[in-house]
Every structure is written in C-alpha cells, then in structure tokens.
Design a protein around this motif. Sequence first.
Motif, PDB file in Angstrom:
ATOM      1  N   ALA A 193      18.888  83.654  62.211  1.00 25.03           N
ATOM      2  CA  ALA A 193      18.168  84.593  63.078  1.00 25.03           C
ATOM      3  C   ALA A 193      18.045  85.969  62.441  1.00 25.03           C
ATOM      4  CB  ALA A 193      18.878  84.692  64.426  1.00 25.03           C
ATOM      5  N   ARG A 194      19.034  86.364  61.663  1.00 24.72           N
ATOM      6  CA  ARG A 194      18.998  87.677  61.026  1.00 24.72           C
ATOM      7  C   ARG A 194      18.198  87.674  59.723  1.00 24.72           C
ATOM      8  NH1 ARG A 194      25.373  89.612  61.345  1.00 24.72           N
ATOM      9  NH2 ARG A 194      25.648  89.382  63.608  1.00 24.72           N
ATOM     10  N   LEU A 195      18.344  86.608  58.960  1.00 24.68           N
ATOM     11  CA  LEU A 195      17.761  86.590  57.616  1.00 24.68           C
ATOM     12  C   LEU A 195      16.281  86.204  57.598  1.00 24.68           C
ATOM     13  CD1 LEU A 195      20.700  84.855  55.695  1.00 24.68           C
ATOM     14  CD2 LEU A 195      20.028  87.257  55.530  1.00 24.68           C
ATOM     15  N   ALA A 196      15.882  85.255  58.444  1.00 30.33           N
ATOM     16  CA  ALA A 196      14.516  84.724  58.382  1.00 30.33           C
ATOM     17  C   ALA A 196      13.437  85.802  58.513  1.00 30.33           C
ATOM     18  CB  ALA A 196      14.322  83.633  59.430  1.00 30.33           C
ATOM     19  N   PRO A 197      13.514  86.732  59.490  1.00 26.47           N
ATOM     20  CA  PRO A 197      12.468  87.755  59.580  1.00 26.47           C
ATOM     21  C   PRO A 197      12.397  88.635  58.331  1.00 26.47           C
ATOM     22  CG  PRO A 197      13.711  87.638  61.629  1.00 26.47           C
ATOM     23  CD  PRO A 197      14.460  86.826  60.631  1.00 26.47           C
ATOM     24  N   GLN A 198      13.537  88.974  57.762  1.00 26.78           N
ATOM     25  CA  GLN A 198      13.541  89.768  56.534  1.00 26.78           C
ATOM     26  C   GLN A 198      12.928  88.986  55.377  1.00 26.78           C
ATOM     27  OE1 GLN A 198      17.427  92.021  55.868  1.00 26.78           O
ATOM     28  NE2 GLN A 198      18.056  90.510  57.420  1.00 26.78           N
ATOM     29  N   TYR A 199      13.303  87.727  55.302  1.00 28.77           N
ATOM     30  CA  TYR A 199      12.794  86.859  54.240  1.00 28.77           C
ATOM     31  C   TYR A 199      11.268  86.819  54.261  1.00 28.77           C
ATOM     32  CZ  TYR A 199      12.086  82.517  51.592  1.00 28.77           C
ATOM     33  OH  TYR A 199      11.668  81.586  50.691  1.00 28.77           O
ATOM     34  N   LEU A 200      10.695  86.572  55.424  1.00 27.44           N
ATOM     35  CA  LEU A 200       9.237  86.514  55.559  1.00 27.44           C
ATOM     36  C   LEU A 200       8.590  87.869  55.280  1.00 27.44           C
ATOM     37  CD1 LEU A 200       8.993  84.301  58.746  1.00 27.44           C
ATOM     38  CD2 LEU A 200       8.098  83.687  56.494  1.00 27.44           C
ATOM     39  N   GLU A 201       9.205  88.940  55.742  1.00 35.83           N
ATOM     40  CA  GLU A 201       8.667  90.282  55.516  1.00 35.83           C
ATOM     41  C   GLU A 201       8.657  90.620  54.031  1.00 35.83           C
ATOM     42  OE1 GLU A 201       7.039  93.978  55.995  1.00 35.83           O
ATOM     43  OE2 GLU A 201       7.201  92.376  57.493  1.00 35.83           O
ATOM     44  N   GLY A 329      16.869  77.004  54.007  1.00 32.50           N
ATOM     45  CA  GLY A 329      17.954  77.088  54.960  1.00 32.50           C
ATOM     46  C   GLY A 329      17.722  78.043  56.109  1.00 32.50           C
ATOM     47  N   MET A 330      16.488  78.587  56.252  1.00 33.95           N
ATOM     48  CA  MET A 330      16.271  79.656  57.232  1.00 33.95           C
ATOM     49  C   MET A 330      15.204  79.387  58.283  1.00 33.95           C
ATOM     50  SD  MET A 330      16.638  83.053  54.841  1.00 33.95           S
ATOM     51  CE  MET A 330      15.928  82.303  53.383  1.00 33.95           C
ATOM     52  N   ILE A 331      14.130  78.665  57.922  1.00 39.12           N
ATOM     53  CA  ILE A 331      12.978  78.545  58.814  1.00 39.12           C
ATOM     54  C   ILE A 331      12.529  77.085  58.872  1.00 39.12           C
ATOM     55  CG2 ILE A 331      10.616  79.352  59.262  1.00 39.12           C
ATOM     56  CD1 ILE A 331      11.306  81.707  57.309  1.00 39.12           C
ATOM     57  N   PRO A 332      12.315  76.528  60.062  1.00 42.79           N
ATOM     58  CA  PRO A 332      11.812  75.153  60.145  1.00 42.79           C
ATOM     59  C   PRO A 332      10.470  75.025  59.420  1.00 42.79           C
ATOM     60  CG  PRO A 332      12.587  75.885  62.286  1.00 42.79           C
ATOM     61  CD  PRO A 332      12.567  77.102  61.406  1.00 42.79           C
ATOM     62  N   LEU A 333      10.306  73.940  58.681  1.00 42.21           N
ATOM     63  CA  LEU A 333       9.076  73.750  57.914  1.00 42.21           C
ATOM     64  C   LEU A 333       7.845  73.754  58.810  1.00 42.21           C
ATOM     65  CD1 LEU A 333       7.674  73.158  55.231  1.00 42.21           C
ATOM     66  CD2 LEU A 333       8.132  70.720  55.612  1.00 42.21           C
ATOM     67  N   ASP A 334       7.935  73.191  60.018  1.00 38.40           N
ATOM     68  CA  ASP A 334       6.752  73.130  60.885  1.00 38.40           C
ATOM     69  C   ASP A 334       6.371  74.496  61.457  1.00 38.40           C
ATOM     70  OD1 ASP A 334       8.800  73.439  62.694  1.00 38.40           O
ATOM     71  OD2 ASP A 334       8.408  71.577  63.798  1.00 38.40           O
ATOM     72  N   GLU A 335       7.210  75.511  61.251  1.00 39.41           N
ATOM     73  CA  GLU A 335       6.892  76.871  61.679  1.00 39.41           C
ATOM     74  C   GLU A 335       6.553  77.785  60.502  1.00 39.41           C
ATOM     75  OE1 GLU A 335      10.098  78.598  63.841  1.00 39.41           O
ATOM     76  OE2 GLU A 335      10.341  76.877  65.215  1.00 39.41           O
ATOM     77  N   PHE A 336       6.976  77.397  59.310  1.00 39.95           N
ATOM     78  CA  PHE A 336       6.999  78.336  58.186  1.00 39.95           C
ATOM     79  C   PHE A 336       5.638  78.945  57.871  1.00 39.95           C
ATOM     80  CE2 PHE A 336       6.532  79.267  53.664  1.00 39.95           C
ATOM     81  CZ  PHE A 336       7.489  80.262  53.524  1.00 39.95           C
ATOM     82  N   PHE A 337       4.615  78.118  57.687  1.00 42.69           N
ATOM     83  CA  PHE A 337       3.325  78.637  57.237  1.00 42.69           C
ATOM     84  C   PHE A 337       2.650  79.494  58.311  1.00 42.69           C
ATOM     85  CE2 PHE A 337       3.824  74.762  54.572  1.00 42.69           C
ATOM     86  CZ  PHE A 337       3.959  75.422  53.362  1.00 42.69           C
ATOM     87  N   ASP A 338       2.790  79.107  59.572  1.00 41.62           N
ATOM     88  CA  ASP A 338       2.229  79.930  60.656  1.00 41.62           C
ATOM     89  C   ASP A 338       2.910  81.287  60.709  1.00 41.62           C
ATOM     90  OD1 ASP A 338       0.432  77.981  61.390  1.00 41.62           O
ATOM     91  OD2 ASP A 338       1.688  77.160  62.990  1.00 41.62           O
ATOM     92  N   ARG A 339       4.210  81.313  60.554  1.00 35.29           N
ATOM     93  CA  ARG A 339       4.936  82.574  60.587  1.00 35.29           C
ATOM     94  C   ARG A 339       4.595  83.433  59.373  1.00 35.29           C
ATOM     95  NH1 ARG A 339      11.148  81.495  62.334  1.00 35.29           N
ATOM     96  NH2 ARG A 339      11.191  83.759  61.956  1.00 35.29           N
ATOM     97  N   TYR A 340       4.454  82.797  58.219  1.00 28.41           N
ATOM     98  CA  TYR A 340       4.064  83.539  57.013  1.00 28.41           C
ATOM     99  C   TYR A 340       2.694  84.177  57.192  1.00 28.41           C
ATOM    100  CZ  TYR A 340       2.156  84.251  52.320  1.00 28.41           C
ATOM    101  OH  TYR A 340       1.529  84.780  51.207  1.00 28.41           O
TER     102      TYR A 340
END
Length: 409
Positions: A193-201, A329-340
């Motif tokens: 929850a903490r790392l994923a938003p930073q990772y995408l940003e 290890g941070m974001i579900p694959l089925d969400e990753f591209f939409d979030r990116y």
Amino acid sequence: MTAHDLTWDLDFDLRDHPSEEFIQTLRRTHPTEREVDRMLTRKMRRRSGPSYRRPTLEEMANHLHSFLTHQLGERKFRVSDLHWFTGGVSKIQIGFTLEREAEGGGTRSDRMVVRMDPSEGSNATSRAREYELLSLVDGVVPVPKTFFLDAEGEWFPEPALVYAFVDGVTKPRTTESGRISGLGTQFGPEYRARLAPQYLEHLSRLHTMEVTGRSFRTLDVPAAGSTQAAEWMLNHALRCWEEDRGEDSPLMEVAATWLTRNLPILDVASVVHGDFRSGNFLFDQETGEIRAWLDWERGLIGDRHRDLAWITLPTMGHYDSEGCYWVCGMIPLDEFFDRYTAVSGLTVDPDRLRFYQVLGCFTIIVSTMASTYRIARLGKSHQDILLTRVEGLVPVISRQLIDLLKEKP
C-alpha cells in the motif's frame, strides 16, 4: 541475421580468444548505440586477458587515494571505513567515508560508494552512461547523488563511478523472499500500500521526461516514427548472443527471426531504467518511503514499453495463494496497466508490449545461457557461483518465450 548466416568458424571455444575480424564482423552485422558498441568492443578485445582477481581492501584504498588526489587537487581529504558491500550480480561495490575541505571553507563528510566492473560482467555496460543517467534524472526520481567518474578505468582496475551512500532496505526484514537480486520479493499488504503509488509515480516521471532535442555524451536518442529504438536493443541482444554463447539454440533462432520481422515503431522517446523492479530501489523500513533507485546499468533512451514489458514478466514478481500475480510484488497484474495509464497519461500498446516481452525473454536467455556461461567458464567475475546458479532460469524463461511466440497477433 542469425548464426547460420555468418561466415566465421562456429567452434564456440574460439570466443574465448576472439579475433579482430570476429569483433568487426559482429559490429557490422549488429549495429547499435555508440556507447553500447564501445563497451562490447572493449569487452571482446580484453577477453583473452587474465581471469578476475579480487583486489584487497588495501589495494582498493591505494586506487581510491590516487583517484581522489587527482579529483580533489590541492584540497586535503581523509578516507575511512572502507568496506565491501555484499550482493549484486554484475558489479563490485565498496563503501567508504570521505572527509575533505569544502569549497566554501570548513570541512564536509560524505558516505560514498565505489561501483566498479569485474574483469567481465554478465552485462557489459558503461559506468559513464550510468553516471550520466543518474545526473539526468536527479530531482525527477530519487537517486544517489553522483560525485566522481573514472570512465576508462584509468585509476581503478576497471571503470568505476562514485556516488552517495543511501540508507534503506530492498525488502522487509521479515520476508525470506527476494534473496536472488530482489526477484520475487513479497512485501505484504502494508508495504504494498505504501510502495505501489510511489513506484507508479516514479516510473511515470521517467517516461514523461522530455529528452527530444537534447544532446548527451553517452546516450543516443532514437527517432520517433522509426524502428530505431527496437533495432538498437535487438542488435545489442543479438550481438551479445553471438559473442558469448557456447551452443546453438533453435528457440533463439526462431525468436530472433520473429523479433527482426516485428520491429515496432516508436511514438515518443522516453528515459528507460531497464530494470525497474523490486531489489533495485531502497526504501525506509519505518515509513515505506522510496529513498533511491539504483542499478541504472541497463538504462537508455528508448521505448517505455521496454520497462513495462520487463517488469511484468513472471520472473519479476510472484503469485499469491489465490493465484493473483503481483507485478514486482506490489501491484496486481490486472490493475497495473490501467493504473500506469491513469498516473502517466501514456497509452500502452499491446503489440509493442508483446515485442518487448519477447525481447526481454530473449535478453534474459542471452544473459543466463550465454554471458554467464562464458564469464564463469573464463573466471571473469567475483560471482561465478551465483552466475552458474542463475543459469537455472533458462528453462523457465524459455517456456515464457515459447508461450509469447505462440500468441496470436
């Protein structure tokens, strides 16, 4: 061009002592970026040299003292706490503290890291390019501050850069995953929850940096509307395959042909990290803040789909008990591209993604089946045991490559 099209003797042992004709043939057959060409040519011309010998800390202290004397001129300095860092597959790293006279008066003290090649690494990459990339993205994403560069190995045994030491961890101390170079790290719900938003940003900031029209010392900028970005990367992989392999592989022949026939067109040039995954960033154990992105050795300016394809390969993440695949290890694959897309405003092209996933698998096989084999065979690295171990990835990556090639357009 594939192996059977080439005219030299296919006695693979000859690659232990490559002739200048062999080197020049590969340069003509697989043209790539100028700095990549320079590093691969240097690698092959030095291959017949002695095996790797780990320098002692005393020897490294002497190299460092001579180098800093040259860099700092008349300013007084003192080096302390010189020590080896463990970990890392392809580079040697040594920490130290530098106390010196500050330019404005007084003294300053910095903890630093020397990052240096072994005699031959599993990736023949450029410390000068890594230094330039770190300087380029400083302030865009968190990276260590760069201090000094020995681009040609004039002062150290091999090319080296010196940058700031950054406190942090690559994985939670409570997890046993990610032991090999951070692959498959399981962060758990709290850190995800903490790392994923930073990772995408951070990934988005890199991919949206404006690089068109800028000049660089070690980075070539591919032309938008052309296949140049893909050609350079494919030729890099093909050249390493021919330089290092010890056997034929029908699968690699098929993949090389497919890649050559399906070169995608670049829409916009982006800064590409090349290995933007768990294990390559440091974060604060308490707050979860990402403190620094490391290991820019695969970095370039090219197609953002190279990063997207690499980090979504199955070997870069893990499955949970319910069968959900977590990207790095941070974001579900089925969400990753939409979030990116939501964060970056950039589109994801399925065809380009597939091309770079095929190329990613091809590149991993080159590294594990060819380069690590050759390096371990010749004793060129400090990590010969680990390099031999990662050859076990070949069947897994080969299966992924076959599945990708079988996909319908």
